[in-house]
Design an enzyme around this catalytic site. Structure first.
Site, PDB file in Angstrom:
ATOM      1  N   ASP A  92       0.860  -1.172   0.000  1.00 40.44           N
ATOM      2  CA  ASP A  92       0.000   0.000   0.000  1.00 40.44           C
ATOM      3  C   ASP A  92       0.904   1.232   0.000  1.00 40.44           C
ATOM      4  O   ASP A  92       2.054   1.180   0.422  1.00 40.44           O
ATOM      5  CB  ASP A  92      -0.885  -0.025   1.241  1.00 40.44           C
ATOM      6  N   ASP A 271      -7.807  -7.639   0.441  1.00 41.73           N
ATOM      7  CA  ASP A 271      -7.014  -7.788   1.664  1.00 41.73           C
ATOM      8  C   ASP A 271      -7.798  -7.230   2.827  1.00 41.73           C
ATOM      9  O   ASP A 271      -8.704  -6.398   2.642  1.00 41.73           O
ATOM     10  CB  ASP A 271      -5.686  -7.030   1.550  1.00 41.73           C
TER      11      ASP A 271
END
Length: 376
Positions: A92, A271
């Site tokens: 991320d 996720d």
């Protein structure tokens, strides 16, 4: 990175495909365990690989940048060598973590200035710097820096936020194209579609992202306060725009039901910290519903956690024993529950993939959603 679409399910948007990366091939749809600081909490690498059968894990740019820092990771030869995981890694951008520090950050056109949650030191993330950090980490899939507005944001704020995210994306994309991977494997760069809960803004964001011709696309800013049905509506809106020959990643979602509904709408990658976080608090997800392992009803239940489950812990440990460990505040309880939940999530998406291939995903999903909502 290469994506191959293999099968589509009749009557819905569910897809099965393959993502080929420098560290191996990922079968989609896929769930990705969250390894924020380079580790999935309480789970060894060999358990992720052999018992849980994870195909890809996450790392987080914000946390890894602050600790251990890029000097250490670069000396190690990248995150794969640092933590011993030899399969794909996605990072991320750190945007969500930075923007959650609402009292300790400031947004400007240049980027976002924030203070570390560790020691209060001051830092600046720009779209370009976030690319550089992820180059140092060496992840197989990198994320663009974006702003993640709350799900309840007013339209005026969502409009300004999206405009900033689009400008940041253009800068990050240009810097990505002007730089190279550092450790001998290719890195993909995913734009993140924002726009809060406004269909026209979501569509605009998706169209802007698609115009770059990236190797995949992420859907961000969902599961941040809006009702589940609104989240599903936004996924539908975005996936009408995103190309069918690129993977679609829904960020930070969610419950087993959320995952199946997202797959139904054409999402390939997901996720969430839920399987490990909830597991550490005694909640186990199963094909028949959820179990609170602190409940008295399990005190003398000597049946396995999941007799034919995919993980060794499911077949070795009993419900009574795991409850005993939780009541005794034994660390092993949290580890067993985390492994079980992650193995269940990977089993669930694996079953979804097989039913997509078999052509009966939609009916199977509806049956599973009814069971997954139960509390046992």
């Amino acid at each position: 990175m290469k994506f191959t679409l293999q099968h589509t399910a009749p009557g819905c948007g569910a897809r099965a495909g393959l993502i080929e990366t420098g560290h191996g091939t990922i079968e989609t749809p896929i769930f990705m365990p969250v390894g924020t600081v380079g580790s999935v909490k309480g789970v060894h690498i060999h358990e992720l690989r052999d018992d849980i059968k994870a195909q890809i894990i996450l790392g987080n740019t914000y946390h890894l940048y602050l600790r251990p820092g890029m000097d250490v990771i670069e000396k190690a030869g990248g995150l794969h060598r640092f933590n011993g995981w030899d399969r794909p890694i996605l990072t991320d951008s750190g945007g969500f973590q930075v923007f959650s520090l609402s009292d300790n950050r400031k947004l400007t056109e240049e980027g976002v200035t924030f203070r570390s949650h560790i020691d209060g030191s001051k830092h600046l993330f720009t779209p370009e710097k976030v690319v550089d950090i992820q180059r140092s980490i060496g992840s197989d899939i990198m994320m663009a820096l974006d702003e993640c507005p709350p799900g309840t944001s007013e339209r005026s704020y969502a409009r300004r936020s999206l405009d900033l995210t689009k400008r940041w994306l253009e800068r990050g994309w240009a810097h990505y194209r002007a730089t190279s991977a550092r450790y001998g494997h290719q890195q993909a760069y995913f734009p993140i579609v924002q726009g809060c809960t406004y269909p026209d803004l979501r569509r605009e964001s998706a169209e802007h992202a698609v115009g770059l011709g990236a190797e995949g696309y992420a859907i961000g800013g969902l599961a941040v306060g809006e009702p589940a049905e609104v989240m599903y509506e936004m996924i539908d809106v975005v996936n009408e725009v995103l190309p069918t020959d690129r993977p679609r990643y829904l960020m930070g979602v969610g419950t087993p039901i959320n995952i199946l509904e997202a797959i139904d709408r054409g999402v390939d990658m997901m996720d969430c910290v839920m399987p490990t976080r909830n597991g550490r608090n005694g909640m186990l997800f199963t094909p028949e519903g959820t179990m609170n392992m602190r409940n008295l009803k399990w005190a003398d239940d000597f049946s396995p956690l999941w007799a034919d489950g995919p993980s060794l812990v499911d077949r070795v440990y009993t419900k009574a024993y795991l409850r005993h460990l939780f009541i005794a505040n034994e660390l092993l309880a949290m580890q067993i529950a985390s492994i079980h939940n992650l193995a269940f999530y990977l089993w669930l998406v694996g079953q979804a993939r097989q039913h997509i291939i078999d052509g009966d995903f939609h009916s199977w999903k509806n049956m599973m959603v009814e069971k997954l909502g139960r509390r046992l």
